[in-house]
Design an enzyme around this catalytic site. Sequence first.
Site, PDB file in Angstrom:
ATOM      1  N   ASN A 186      31.791  -9.257   1.453  1.00 23.71           N
ATOM      2  CA  ASN A 186      32.559  -8.024   1.630  1.00 23.71           C
ATOM      3  C   ASN A 186      32.259  -6.995   0.545  1.00 23.71           C
ATOM      4  O   ASN A 186      32.979  -6.006   0.393  1.00 23.71           O
ATOM      5  CB  ASN A 186      34.063  -8.319   1.675  1.00 23.71           C
ATOM      6  CG  ASN A 186      34.593  -8.904   0.375  1.00 23.71           C
ATOM      7  OD1 ASN A 186      33.845  -9.112  -0.577  1.00 23.71           O
ATOM      8  ND2 ASN A 186      35.887  -9.180   0.333  1.00 23.71           N
ATOM      9  N   ASP A 191      34.916 -14.278 -14.552  1.00 20.67           N
ATOM     10  CA  ASP A 191      36.234 -14.503 -13.962  1.00 20.67           C
ATOM     11  C   ASP A 191      36.651 -15.965 -14.044  1.00 20.67           C
ATOM     12  O   ASP A 191      35.857 -16.832 -14.404  1.00 20.67           O
ATOM     13  CB  ASP A 191      36.254 -14.036 -12.502  1.00 20.67           C
ATOM     14  CG  ASP A 191      34.985 -14.406 -11.738  1.00 20.67           C
ATOM     15  OD1 ASP A 191      34.405 -15.471 -12.042  1.00 20.67           O
ATOM     16  OD2 ASP A 191      34.568 -13.647 -10.849  1.00 20.67           O
ATOM     17  N   GLU A 235      37.722  -7.061  -5.391  1.00 18.78           N
ATOM     18  CA  GLU A 235      37.751  -7.011  -3.935  1.00 18.78           C
ATOM     19  C   GLU A 235      37.753  -5.560  -3.439  1.00 18.78           C
ATOM     20  O   GLU A 235      38.022  -4.630  -4.204  1.00 18.78           O
ATOM     21  CB  GLU A 235      39.002  -7.729  -3.424  1.00 18.78           C
ATOM     22  CG  GLU A 235      39.102  -9.196  -3.814  1.00 18.78           C
ATOM     23  CD  GLU A 235      38.228 -10.107  -2.975  1.00 18.78           C
ATOM     24  OE1 GLU A 235      37.351  -9.601  -2.257  1.00 18.78           O
ATOM     25  OE2 GLU A 235      38.436 -11.335  -3.027  1.00 18.78           O
TER      26      GLU A 235
END
Length: 254
Positions: free
Chosen positions: A129, A63, A136
């Site tokens: 998370n 990324d 995400e």
Amino acid sequence: MNVLVAKTANDAERIAYTLIKERISGKHDFVLGLATGSTPVGMYQMFKQDALDCSHVTSVNLDEYIGLSPEHPQSYNRFMKDRLFDEVPFKQSHLPQGDAPDPQAEAARYEDLVRKLGVDLQLLGIGENGHIAFNEPGTALDAKTHVTELTESTREANRRFFDRLEDVPTHAITMGLDTIMNAREIVLVATGERKAEAVQHMIESVPTVDWPATILQAHPGVTVVLDGAAASRCAESLQARGQEAATRFFTIRD
């Protein structure tokens, strides 16, 4: 998943580095997927200490932040040069272009590049998370390389690399979950108690978009390397087996 639980974070990094070293040694050509953030820094130091020959290795990174030029001090391009590429030459190195005029087109270009190269081994970390790369919670499990908006928790976690939270980019180009799953082999490293909940879900929960890393359960060639703190919320039986596996790993290589 093959799970190893090392005694220390350094031992976990050593296991992951050794796996990578063994895979690329003696190969004529190899495509290695690399990660950024705090997780791989110790491993990259081992690359440099060993002067590991990567002249036959093509790297692809997961990324890049949108809006940062390759030479921006907090770009992942700069991160990789400072921590690895300037001292360990690779055959070729690829990252998404964060300052591309059309991020969507850049994501499509990078997806095509990664697919054509074919990743032999992908190194991963995991976010608190459950994100892998910048996928995400809520990311489609079949997502390709795409533009994503970073959650506040992810931006807060990366704040330490910037002067202010406001300086942390809000968007990034990231390999998608489907892109990552196309790698022939995956090595994921997680250390520290902050990662324990995400690790538990990754290993023990059913695959769900709420915890993106759970998709790795469906990959036939995943090795998860943890320290005791990161494994602390997993079932005791899994921790025990993982500790035995880590001990065997070092024993057979002594």
